[in-house]
Design a protein around this motif. Structure first.
Motif, PDB file in Angstrom:
ATOM      1  N   THR A  19       0.862  -1.186   0.000  1.00 14.01           N
ATOM      2  CA  THR A  19       0.000   0.000   0.000  1.00 14.01           C
ATOM      3  C   THR A  19       0.889   1.222   0.000  1.00 14.01           C
ATOM      4  N   ARG A  20       0.584   2.168  -0.883  1.00 17.19           N
ATOM      5  CA  ARG A  20       1.346   3.407  -0.968  1.00 17.19           C
ATOM      6  C   ARG A  20       0.396   4.576  -1.129  1.00 17.19           C
ATOM      7  N   ILE A  21       0.795   5.721  -0.584  1.00 20.39           N
ATOM      8  CA  ILE A  21       0.057   6.969  -0.772  1.00 20.39           C
ATOM      9  C   ILE A  21       0.861   7.824  -1.755  1.00 20.39           C
ATOM     10  N   PHE A  22       0.210   8.269  -2.825  1.00 19.66           N
ATOM     11  CA  PHE A  22       0.851   9.121  -3.815  1.00 19.66           C
ATOM     12  C   PHE A  22       0.244  10.513  -3.727  1.00 19.66           C
ATOM     13  N   ASP A  23       1.091  11.519  -3.774  1.00 22.32           N
ATOM     14  CA  ASP A  23       0.649  12.906  -3.723  1.00 22.32           C
ATOM     15  C   ASP A  23       0.251  13.345  -5.129  1.00 22.32           C
ATOM     16  N   ALA A  24      -0.844  12.748  -5.600  1.00 23.41           N
ATOM     17  CA  ALA A  24      -1.344  13.023  -6.948  1.00 23.41           C
ATOM     18  C   ALA A  24      -2.813  12.621  -6.989  1.00 23.41           C
ATOM     19  N   PRO A  25      -3.575  13.254  -7.875  1.00 22.74           N
ATOM     20  CA  PRO A  25      -4.987  12.884  -8.000  1.00 22.74           C
ATOM     21  C   PRO A  25      -5.150  11.447  -8.506  1.00 22.74           C
ATOM     22  N   ARG A  26      -6.213  10.821  -8.066  1.00 23.07           N
ATOM     23  CA  ARG A  26      -6.478   9.431  -8.433  1.00 23.07           C
ATOM     24  C   ARG A  26      -6.528   9.248  -9.946  1.00 23.07           C
ATOM     25  N   SER A  27      -7.121  10.185 -10.665  1.00 19.45           N
ATOM     26  CA  SER A  27      -7.224  10.047 -12.121  1.00 19.45           C
ATOM     27  C   SER A  27      -5.839   9.988 -12.773  1.00 19.45           C
ATOM     28  N   LEU A  28      -4.896  10.769 -12.273  1.00 22.25           N
ATOM     29  CA  LEU A  28      -3.540  10.768 -12.828  1.00 22.25           C
ATOM     30  C   LEU A  28      -2.814   9.467 -12.494  1.00 22.25           C
ATOM     31  N   VAL A  29      -2.966   8.982 -11.280  1.00 19.03           N
ATOM     32  CA  VAL A  29      -2.315   7.724 -10.896  1.00 19.03           C
ATOM     33  C   VAL A  29      -2.877   6.581 -11.740  1.00 19.03           C
ATOM     34  N   PHE A  30      -4.175   6.576 -11.952  1.00 15.58           N
ATOM     35  CA  PHE A  30      -4.788   5.534 -12.786  1.00 15.58           C
ATOM     36  C   PHE A  30      -4.248   5.614 -14.209  1.00 15.58           C
ATOM     37  N   LYS A  31      -4.173   6.820 -14.770  1.00 12.84           N
ATOM     38  CA  LYS A  31      -3.631   6.990 -16.126  1.00 12.84           C
ATOM     39  C   LYS A  31      -2.186   6.514 -16.208  1.00 12.84           C
ATOM     40  N   ALA A  32      -1.415   6.756 -15.153  1.00 15.75           N
ATOM     41  CA  ALA A  32      -0.014   6.325 -15.153  1.00 15.75           C
ATOM     42  C   ALA A  32       0.098   4.805 -15.267  1.00 15.75           C
ATOM     43  N   TRP A  33      -0.902   4.093 -14.779  1.00 21.52           N
ATOM     44  CA  TRP A  33      -0.923   2.628 -14.846  1.00 21.52           C
ATOM     45  C   TRP A  33      -1.532   2.095 -16.127  1.00 21.52           C
ATOM     46  N   THR A  34      -2.276   2.908 -16.850  1.00 19.26           N
ATOM     47  CA  THR A  34      -3.064   2.377 -17.966  1.00 19.26           C
ATOM     48  C   THR A  34      -2.730   2.963 -19.329  1.00 19.26           C
ATOM     49  N   GLU A  35      -2.089   4.105 -19.389  1.00 17.68           N
ATOM     50  CA  GLU A  35      -1.780   4.726 -20.675  1.00 17.68           C
ATOM     51  C   GLU A  35      -0.310   4.505 -21.012  1.00 17.68           C
ATOM     52  N   SER A  36      -0.077   3.948 -22.189  1.00 20.68           N
ATOM     53  CA  SER A  36       1.271   3.528 -22.595  1.00 20.68           C
ATOM     54  C   SER A  36       2.317   4.625 -22.464  1.00 20.68           C
ATOM     55  N   GLU A  37       1.959   5.843 -22.857  1.00 21.46           N
ATOM     56  CA  GLU A  37       2.947   6.933 -22.812  1.00 21.46           C
ATOM     57  C   GLU A  37       3.374   7.246 -21.386  1.00 21.46           C
ATOM     58  N   HIS A  38       2.485   7.061 -20.428  1.00 21.63           N
ATOM     59  CA  HIS A  38       2.843   7.237 -19.016  1.00 21.63           C
ATOM     60  C   HIS A  38       3.652   6.034 -18.519  1.00 21.63           C
ATOM     61  N   TRP A 143       8.592  -4.308  -7.189  1.00 23.51           N
ATOM     62  CA  TRP A 143       7.461  -3.379  -7.096  1.00 23.51           C
ATOM     63  C   TRP A 143       7.791  -2.180  -6.210  1.00 23.51           C
ATOM     64  N   THR A 144       8.537  -2.403  -5.139  1.00 25.47           N
ATOM     65  CA  THR A 144       8.867  -1.292  -4.238  1.00 25.47           C
ATOM     66  C   THR A 144       9.640  -0.212  -4.984  1.00 25.47           C
ATOM     67  N   THR A 145      10.657  -0.597  -5.755  1.00 25.49           N
ATOM     68  CA  THR A 145      11.411   0.432  -6.483  1.00 25.49           C
ATOM     69  C   THR A 145      10.609   0.969  -7.664  1.00 25.49           C
ATOM     70  N   SER A 146       9.760   0.132  -8.264  1.00 21.32           N
ATOM     71  CA  SER A 146       8.886   0.631  -9.337  1.00 21.32           C
ATOM     72  C   SER A 146       7.953   1.715  -8.815  1.00 21.32           C
ATOM     73  N   LEU A 147       7.383   1.480  -7.637  1.00 24.22           N
ATOM     74  CA  LEU A 147       6.480   2.478  -7.057  1.00 24.22           C
ATOM     75  C   LEU A 147       7.233   3.739  -6.652  1.00 24.22           C
ATOM     76  N   ASP A 148       8.492   3.612  -6.269  1.00 26.58           N
ATOM     77  CA  ASP A 148       9.320   4.803  -6.037  1.00 26.58           C
ATOM     78  C   ASP A 148       9.457   5.599  -7.334  1.00 26.58           C
ATOM     79  N   CYS A 149       9.708   4.891  -8.438  1.00 25.25           N
ATOM     80  CA  CYS A 149       9.812   5.550  -9.743  1.00 25.25           C
ATOM     81  C   CYS A 149       8.497   6.203 -10.130  1.00 25.25           C
ATOM     82  N   LEU A 150       7.380   5.547  -9.824  1.00 23.17           N
ATOM     83  CA  LEU A 150       6.063   6.128 -10.099  1.00 23.17           C
ATOM     84  C   LEU A 150       5.876   7.412  -9.302  1.00 23.17           C
TER      85      LEU A 150
END
Length: 162
Positions: A19-38, A143-150
């Motif tokens: 579980t991680r908390i990201f300082d970003a809106p949910r819509s942007l975090v979702f796009k980062a996981w689903t849109e190829s360019e992100h 995943w831990t370092t991937s989420l750091d990169c995210l």
């Protein structure tokens, strides 16, 4: 008597939950996981570069990602999207594969939930069932370092917006 491995039971030692908390809106975090360019800008453990080779974002749609490690080794992951509920939930089944697309490890199910959390996004990553504790632990590190990169990518994306 040992429990059977079926859909109703998961062996806790072969399940990964982060579980991680990201300082970003949910819509942007979702796009980062689903849109190829992100995805291509952050996906993979630290030091890896990723190319999204296929990303059919629909239930039953396929995805395939090529990652190159800092040592020059190539890694491919691929699978099928099972559930997509923007911007709340993403479920996919996938595995490691070789360059030709042949699976090299058993499949796991990755479930991501995105929750509003005081103006930020709470991401819960649940991946199961791994073939071993060793495999689970290796994925936890990746995943831990991937989420750091995210987190770094999201911070940069937001600062460039304004």
């Amino acid at each position: 008597m040992a429990a059977k491995n079926d859909l109703a039971t998961e062996p806790a030692d072969r399940v990964l939950v982060i579980t991680r908390i990201f300082d970003a809106p949910r819509s942007l975090v979702f796009k980062a996981w689903t849109e190829s360019e992100h995805m291509a800008r952050w996906f993979g453990p630290r030091g890896f570069t990723s190319t999204v080779l296929r990303n059919e974002l629909r239930p039953g749609g396929a995805y395939r990602i090529h990652m190159r490690g800092p040592d020059g080794d190539d890694h491919w992951m691929q699978g099928i999207y099972r559930e997509i509920v923007p911007p709340e939930r993403l479920v996919m089944v996938g595995s490691w594969a070789d360059a030709q697309g042949n699976l090299t490890r058993p499949e796991t199910t990755l479930t991501l939930t995105f929750e509003e959390h005081d103006g930020k996004t709470k991401l819960t990553l649940h991946q199961a069932i791994f073939e071993s504790v060793t495999a689970r632990d290796a994925h936890q590190g990746g995943w831990t370092t991937s989420l750091d990169c995210l987190a770094e990518y999201l911070a940069a994306a937001q600062s460039s917006r304004g």
